[in-house]
Scaffold this motif. Structure first.
Motif, PDB file in Angstrom:
ATOM      1  N   SER A 132      -7.087  -8.340  17.282  1.00 32.01           N
ATOM      2  CA  SER A 132      -5.897  -8.864  16.615  1.00 32.01           C
ATOM      3  C   SER A 132      -5.113  -7.746  15.947  1.00 32.01           C
ATOM      4  CB  SER A 132      -6.283  -9.930  15.581  1.00 32.01           C
ATOM      5  OG  SER A 132      -7.152  -9.384  14.597  1.00 32.01           O
ATOM      6  N   VAL A 133      -3.843  -8.043  15.693  1.00 35.30           N
ATOM      7  CA  VAL A 133      -2.976  -7.147  14.920  1.00 35.30           C
ATOM      8  C   VAL A 133      -2.637  -7.884  13.629  1.00 35.30           C
ATOM      9  CG1 VAL A 133      -0.777  -5.908  14.827  1.00 35.30           C
ATOM     10  CG2 VAL A 133      -1.986  -6.143  17.015  1.00 35.30           C
ATOM     11  N   VAL A 134      -2.780  -7.225  12.495  1.00 33.81           N
ATOM     12  CA  VAL A 134      -2.509  -7.858  11.207  1.00 33.81           C
ATOM     13  C   VAL A 134      -1.478  -7.034  10.442  1.00 33.81           C
ATOM     14  CG1 VAL A 134      -4.782  -8.945  11.030  1.00 33.81           C
ATOM     15  CG2 VAL A 134      -4.450  -6.644  10.136  1.00 33.81           C
ATOM     16  N   LEU A 135      -0.806  -7.695   9.528  1.00 31.55           N
ATOM     17  CA  LEU A 135       0.194  -7.019   8.691  1.00 31.55           C
ATOM     18  C   LEU A 135       0.432  -7.831   7.434  1.00 31.55           C
ATOM     19  CD1 LEU A 135       3.250  -8.577   8.950  1.00 31.55           C
ATOM     20  CD2 LEU A 135       2.938  -7.772  11.280  1.00 31.55           C
ATOM     21  N   ASN A 136       1.049  -7.193   6.439  1.00 30.26           N
ATOM     22  CA  ASN A 136       1.382  -7.847   5.179  1.00 30.26           C
ATOM     23  C   ASN A 136       2.893  -7.854   4.971  1.00 30.26           C
ATOM     24  OD1 ASN A 136      -1.368  -8.035   4.660  1.00 30.26           O
ATOM     25  ND2 ASN A 136      -1.400  -6.201   3.370  1.00 30.26           N
ATOM     26  N   THR A 137       3.407  -8.913   4.358  1.00 26.84           N
ATOM     27  CA  THR A 137       4.804  -8.951   3.931  1.00 26.84           C
ATOM     28  C   THR A 137       4.869  -9.450   2.496  1.00 26.84           C
ATOM     29  OG1 THR A 137       5.168 -11.224   4.722  1.00 26.84           O
ATOM     30  CG2 THR A 137       5.685  -9.427   6.262  1.00 26.84           C
ATOM     31  N   LEU A 138       5.943  -9.075   1.807  1.00 23.28           N
ATOM     32  CA  LEU A 138       6.204  -9.582   0.464  1.00 23.28           C
ATOM     33  C   LEU A 138       7.125 -10.787   0.537  1.00 23.28           C
ATOM     34  CD1 LEU A 138       6.760  -6.183  -1.359  1.00 23.28           C
ATOM     35  CD2 LEU A 138       4.801  -7.710  -1.632  1.00 23.28           C
ATOM     36  N   MET A 139       7.157 -11.566  -0.535  1.00 22.34           N
ATOM     37  CA  MET A 139       7.902 -12.825  -0.538  1.00 22.34           C
ATOM     38  C   MET A 139       9.397 -12.633  -0.350  1.00 22.34           C
ATOM     39  SD  MET A 139       7.328 -11.489  -3.583  1.00 22.34           S
ATOM     40  CE  MET A 139       8.347 -10.900  -4.914  1.00 22.34           C
ATOM     41  N   VAL A 140       9.903 -11.403  -0.585  1.00 27.83           N
ATOM     42  CA  VAL A 140      11.349 -11.166  -0.453  1.00 27.83           C
ATOM     43  C   VAL A 140      11.752 -10.704   0.948  1.00 27.83           C
ATOM     44  CG1 VAL A 140      11.662 -10.648  -2.893  1.00 27.83           C
ATOM     45  CG2 VAL A 140      11.078  -8.795  -1.311  1.00 27.83           C
ATOM     46  N   GLN A 141      10.784 -10.472   1.815  1.00 28.79           N
ATOM     47  CA  GLN A 141      11.082  -9.939   3.154  1.00 28.79           C
ATOM     48  C   GLN A 141      11.310 -11.075   4.152  1.00 28.79           C
ATOM     49  OE1 GLN A 141       7.493  -7.263   3.084  1.00 28.79           O
ATOM     50  NE2 GLN A 141       8.988  -5.689   3.651  1.00 28.79           N
TER      51      GLN A 141
ATOM     52  N   HIS B 241      -2.294 -16.066   1.599  1.00 30.63           N
ATOM     53  CA  HIS B 241      -1.343 -15.618   0.581  1.00 30.63           C
ATOM     54  C   HIS B 241      -2.129 -15.181  -0.650  1.00 30.63           C
ATOM     55  CE1 HIS B 241       2.064 -17.480   2.736  1.00 30.63           C
ATOM     56  NE2 HIS B 241       1.308 -18.552   2.869  1.00 30.63           N
ATOM     57  N   TYR B 242      -1.636 -14.170  -1.343  1.00 32.22           N
ATOM     58  CA  TYR B 242      -2.231 -13.804  -2.625  1.00 32.22           C
ATOM     59  C   TYR B 242      -1.189 -13.102  -3.490  1.00 32.22           C
ATOM     60  CZ  TYR B 242      -2.708  -8.973  -0.878  1.00 32.22           C
ATOM     61  OH  TYR B 242      -2.450  -7.714  -0.372  1.00 32.22           O
ATOM     62  N   VAL B 243      -1.380 -13.172  -4.799  1.00 34.39           N
ATOM     63  CA  VAL B 243      -0.488 -12.490  -5.734  1.00 34.39           C
ATOM     64  C   VAL B 243      -0.978 -11.063  -5.908  1.00 34.39           C
ATOM     65  CG1 VAL B 243       0.374 -12.445  -8.105  1.00 34.39           C
ATOM     66  CG2 VAL B 243       0.087 -14.629  -6.928  1.00 34.39           C
ATOM     67  N   LEU B 244      -0.047 -10.113  -5.845  1.00 29.70           N
ATOM     68  CA  LEU B 244      -0.402  -8.696  -5.982  1.00 29.70           C
ATOM     69  C   LEU B 244      -1.205  -8.493  -7.264  1.00 29.70           C
ATOM     70  CD1 LEU B 244       0.343  -6.218  -4.206  1.00 29.70           C
ATOM     71  CD2 LEU B 244       2.110  -5.697  -5.890  1.00 29.70           C
ATOM     72  N   PRO B 245      -2.432  -7.971  -7.151  1.00 26.66           N
ATOM     73  CA  PRO B 245      -3.341  -7.923  -8.310  1.00 26.66           C
ATOM     74  C   PRO B 245      -3.050  -6.775  -9.281  1.00 26.66           C
ATOM     75  CG  PRO B 245      -4.419  -6.989  -6.390  1.00 26.66           C
ATOM     76  CD  PRO B 245      -3.064  -7.481  -5.920  1.00 26.66           C
ATOM     77  N   THR B 246      -1.833  -6.735  -9.793  1.00 27.09           N
ATOM     78  CA  THR B 246      -1.453  -5.765 -10.818  1.00 27.09           C
ATOM     79  C   THR B 246      -0.737  -6.516 -11.932  1.00 27.09           C
ATOM     80  OG1 THR B 246       0.729  -5.314  -9.845  1.00 27.09           O
ATOM     81  CG2 THR B 246      -1.130  -3.977  -9.052  1.00 27.09           C
ATOM     82  N   PHE B 247      -0.521  -5.848 -13.044  1.00 27.80           N
ATOM     83  CA  PHE B 247       0.187  -6.480 -14.164  1.00 27.80           C
ATOM     84  C   PHE B 247       1.577  -6.923 -13.740  1.00 27.80           C
ATOM     85  CE2 PHE B 247       3.260  -5.940 -17.635  1.00 27.80           C
ATOM     86  CZ  PHE B 247       2.816  -6.930 -18.498  1.00 27.80           C
ATOM     87  N   TYR B 248       2.307  -6.012 -13.118  1.00 24.99           N
ATOM     88  CA  TYR B 248       3.672  -6.335 -12.699  1.00 24.99           C
ATOM     89  C   TYR B 248       3.675  -7.358 -11.562  1.00 24.99           C
ATOM     90  CZ  TYR B 248       5.261  -2.403 -15.519  1.00 24.99           C
ATOM     91  OH  TYR B 248       5.528  -1.567 -16.569  1.00 24.99           O
TER      92      TYR B 248
ATOM     93  N   CYS C 192       4.476 -11.790  -7.576  1.00 20.06           N
ATOM     94  CA  CYS C 192       4.724 -11.041  -6.337  1.00 20.06           C
ATOM     95  C   CYS C 192       3.700 -11.463  -5.276  1.00 20.06           C
ATOM     96  CB  CYS C 192       4.631  -9.546  -6.610  1.00 20.06           C
ATOM     97  SG  CYS C 192       5.187  -8.510  -5.270  1.00 20.06           S
ATOM     98  N   VAL C 193       4.107 -12.363  -4.401  1.00 17.42           N
ATOM     99  CA  VAL C 193       3.199 -12.953  -3.419  1.00 17.42           C
ATOM    100  C   VAL C 193       3.206 -12.118  -2.118  1.00 17.42           C
ATOM    101  CG1 VAL C 193       2.670 -14.994  -2.034  1.00 17.42           C
ATOM    102  CG2 VAL C 193       3.546 -15.245  -4.370  1.00 17.42           C
TER     103      VAL C 193
END
Length: 202
Positions: free
Chosen positions: A150-159, A176-183, A189-190
């Motif tokens: 398989s080929v996998v990739l990530n995108t952000l909610m604004v893309q 889906h997951y929320v970026l695990p940082t404070f910001y 940021c999903v």
């Protein structure tokens, strides 16, 4: 090119932030408190405008830090990251003697049988010509030739455009997951994870 392309998402990020409930409450409370205490409409309007301007600057700064992190992770030494192993590769598309698009692929850190598509970027004036789609198919062909499942990739909610492209090629969102940082938590940021299952040869 990657940094320029990612910088284009700042206005969309600002709109995303303005939809966050905690920020709406903060701005509303600030406006109401200043209106009540000052008995003037001008002061709360100016204060909210100032807060929005400061937030825009902070968001731009945080986003530029994220872009720098991406550059440090792999793009500062493409040869070492993508071109030394048989299971990795980096492609560029050229037009008018200029690089107009890039994409990289390397083994996933989560599963050995997965190939990770990374750093897809097309220059703004060359979008809509099928270049990104062609690069996607090139990565998929590379995955098939090298035995990846398989080929996998990530995108952000604004893309939004990128998500539509990957969906049309055959990628499916599986997590889906929320970026695990404070910001990341502050901005909700999903990150969406996409997978394309490579058909077996024969």
């Amino acid at each position: 090119m990657f940094a320029t392309g990612m910088s284009e998402y700042v206005p969309t990020l600002c709109v995303h932030m303005l939809k966050q409930p905690w920020l709406i409450v903060l701005l509303a409370c600030t406006f109401c408190l200043l209106l009540t205490s000052s008995k003037s409409l001008l002061l709360p309007i100016l204060a909210v405008t100032l807060l929005l301007a400061m937030g825009r600057q902070l968001l731009g700064y945080v986003w530029s830090r994220y872009i720098d992190h991406c550059l440090q992770e792999d793009l500062l030494d493409i040869q070492a990251t993508y071109m030394q192993g048989k299971g990795s590769r980096f492609w560029v598309a050229e037009a008018d003697e200029c690089v107009v698009a890039t994409v990289g692929a390397r083994p996933s850190e989560e599963h050995q049988e997965e190939l990770m598509l990374k750093r897809m970027s097309v220059r703004k004036d060359y979008r809509g010509l099928g270049i990104a789609r062609a690069l996607c198919k090139t990565v998929i062909s590379f995955a098939r030739e090298h035995g990846y499942r398989s080929v996998v990739l990530n995108t952000l909610m604004v893309q939004h455009e990128a998500r539509a492209l990957y969906s049309s090629v055959g990628f499916r969102v599986y997590h889906h997951y929320v970026l695990p940082t404070f910001y990341g938590n502050l901005a909700n940021c999903v990150v969406s994870k996409h997978r394309y299952d490579v058909p077996s040869v024969g």
